[in-house]
Design an enzyme around this catalytic site. Structure first.
Site, mmCIF file in Angstrom:
data_model
loop_
_atom_site.group_PDB
_atom_site.id
_atom_site.type_symbol
_atom_site.label_atom_id
_atom_site.label_comp_id
_atom_site.label_asym_id
_atom_site.label_seq_id
_atom_site.Cartn_x
_atom_site.Cartn_y
_atom_site.Cartn_z
ATOM 1 N N GLU A 104 0.863 -1.189 0.000
ATOM 2 C CA GLU A 104 0.000 0.000 0.000
ATOM 3 C C GLU A 104 0.896 1.235 0.000
ATOM 4 O OE1 GLU A 104 -2.731 1.446 -0.535
ATOM 5 O OE2 GLU A 104 -4.031 1.519 1.231
ATOM 6 N N ASP A 105 0.496 2.274 -0.720
ATOM 7 C CA ASP A 105 1.304 3.500 -0.739
ATOM 8 C C ASP A 105 1.317 4.174 0.632
ATOM 9 O OD1 ASP A 105 -1.387 4.203 -0.872
ATOM 10 O OD2 ASP A 105 -1.163 5.616 -2.527
ATOM 11 N N ASP A 108 -3.434 5.764 6.260
ATOM 12 C CA ASP A 108 -3.809 7.016 6.910
ATOM 13 C C ASP A 108 -4.680 6.666 8.117
ATOM 14 O OD1 ASP A 108 -5.018 9.539 7.442
ATOM 15 O OD2 ASP A 108 -4.681 10.181 5.391
ATOM 16 N N THR A 112 -8.692 1.554 4.697
ATOM 17 C CA THR A 112 -8.485 0.792 3.453
ATOM 18 C C THR A 112 -7.794 -0.538 3.741
ATOM 19 O OG1 THR A 112 -8.264 2.883 2.272
ATOM 20 C CG2 THR A 112 -7.498 0.905 1.129
ATOM 21 N N PHE A 158 -1.434 15.941 4.376
ATOM 22 C CA PHE A 158 -1.613 15.346 3.058
ATOM 23 C C PHE A 158 -0.301 15.373 2.267
ATOM 24 C CE2 PHE A 158 -3.037 15.135 -1.355
ATOM 25 C CZ PHE A 158 -3.945 14.100 -1.277
ATOM 26 N N ARG A 171 1.498 12.048 -9.296
ATOM 27 C CA ARG A 171 1.922 10.648 -9.115
ATOM 28 C C ARG A 171 3.318 10.395 -9.689
ATOM 29 N NH1 ARG A 171 -2.567 7.717 -7.404
ATOM 30 N NH2 ARG A 171 -4.575 8.323 -8.276
HETATM 31 P P1 XMP Z 1 -6.937 5.174 4.814
HETATM 32 O O1 XMP Z 1 -7.504 6.352 5.564
HETATM 33 O O2 XMP Z 1 -8.006 4.262 4.322
HETATM 34 O O3 XMP Z 1 -6.280 5.857 3.554
HETATM 35 O O4 XMP Z 1 -5.837 4.503 5.577
HETATM 36 C C1 XMP Z 1 -5.575 5.118 2.678
HETATM 37 C C2 XMP Z 1 -5.820 5.538 1.260
HETATM 38 O O5 XMP Z 1 -6.167 6.920 1.132
HETATM 39 C C3 XMP Z 1 -5.271 7.581 0.262
HETATM 40 N N1 XMP Z 1 -4.504 8.554 1.054
HETATM 41 C C4 XMP Z 1 -3.735 9.526 0.548
HETATM 42 N N2 XMP Z 1 -3.466 9.844 -0.729
HETATM 43 N N3 XMP Z 1 -2.079 11.594 0.038
HETATM 44 C C5 XMP Z 1 -2.631 10.881 -0.972
HETATM 45 O O6 XMP Z 1 -2.343 11.180 -2.135
HETATM 46 C C6 XMP Z 1 -2.308 11.348 1.343
HETATM 47 O O7 XMP Z 1 -1.766 12.035 2.226
HETATM 48 C C7 XMP Z 1 -3.188 10.250 1.611
HETATM 49 N N4 XMP Z 1 -3.636 9.697 2.758
HETATM 50 C C8 XMP Z 1 -4.427 8.654 2.370
HETATM 51 C C9 XMP Z 1 -4.411 6.521 -0.328
HETATM 52 O O8 XMP Z 1 -4.916 6.206 -1.597
HETATM 53 C C10 XMP Z 1 -4.538 5.314 0.539
HETATM 54 O O9 XMP Z 1 -4.626 4.134 -0.221
HETATM 55 MG MG MG Z 2 -5.533 9.201 -4.138
#
Ligand code: XMP
Ligand code: MG
Length: 181
Positions: A104-105, A108, A112, A158, A171
């Site tokens: 996972e990238d 947060d 997800t 962010f 990206r």
């Molecule tokens: P959660 O809250 O589900 O978030 O852990 C995970 C997904 O949300 C996107 N995400 C971000 N994308 N900058 C981004 O470009 C951020 O700071 C950020 N925080 C969350 C991301 O796609 C990740 O899979």
């Molecule tokens: Mg995104």
């Protein structure tokens, strides 16, 4: 590398440069090479954000491995999660009995990853290991024990670049940039 960039209407500062990312990704690959030596792990990347992390990580993996992708979206273009997950592309491979490494990238809130882990576990993998390039400890809403490898812990701000987007832009950046508030 630029220290300040503008993407759409917002300004971002360089947070992690390409060299630091490369070193960290190589170190994670080394650990995975040790942990999965003699096995044929299946890497599962979460699109779109993971594409650079996946490409850079697996080129340093020395054990034979498979690579596949799934796609879920929670942000739908903005700066905040909607909590509403959309499964855009299901995983096409059978993971029963496989050593699965989920990439996972960024984690947060953890929403997800929790959603994906619950789904993958129902398919009976032999093991499930999660690697998140970025993690925001202050934002995490769950304890997710499967997250074994984290590239960088970052502030709850962010970020874009190295696969991550703001309004689908950024990206392609080879560093990670943080929103200037
Ligand atoms: P959660 O809250 O589900 O978030 O852990 C995970 C997904 O949300 C996107 N995400 C971000 N994308 N900058 C981004 O470009 C951020 O700071 C950020 N925080 C969350 C991301 O796609 C990740 O899979
Ligand atoms: Mg995104």
């Amino acid at each position: 590398m630029e220290n300040k960039i503008k993407i759409a209407d917002l300004e971002f500062n360089l947070l992690i440069d390409a060299e630091h990312i490369k070193n960290r990704v190589e170190a994670i690959a080394e650990s995975l090479n040790t942990e999965f030596a003699g096995k044929n792990p299946l890497f599962v990347g979460v699109l779109n954000g993971c594409f650079m992390f996946m490409a850079d990580l697996v080129r340093n993996i020395t054990t034979p491995c498979e690579i596949s992708f799934t796609k879920v979206a929670s942000y739908h273009g903005g700066l905040q999660t909607t909590w509403q997950l959309r499964n855009d592309l299901g995983l096409a491979v059978d993971i029963e009995g496989r050593d699965v490494i989920l990439l996972e990238d960024i984690s947060d809130t953890g929403n997800t990853l929790k959603f994906l882990i619950d789904d993958l576990k129902q398919r009976n993998p032999a093991s499930l290991t999660v690697c998140a390039l970025l993690l925001k400890p202050a934002a995490q809403q769950y304890h997710i024990p499967e997250v074994k490898y984290v590239g960088f812990e970052i502030e709850d701000k962010f970020v874009v670049g190295y696969g991550l987007d703001y309004k689908e832009l950024g990206r392609n950046l080879n560093g990670i940039y943080q929103l200037v508030l």
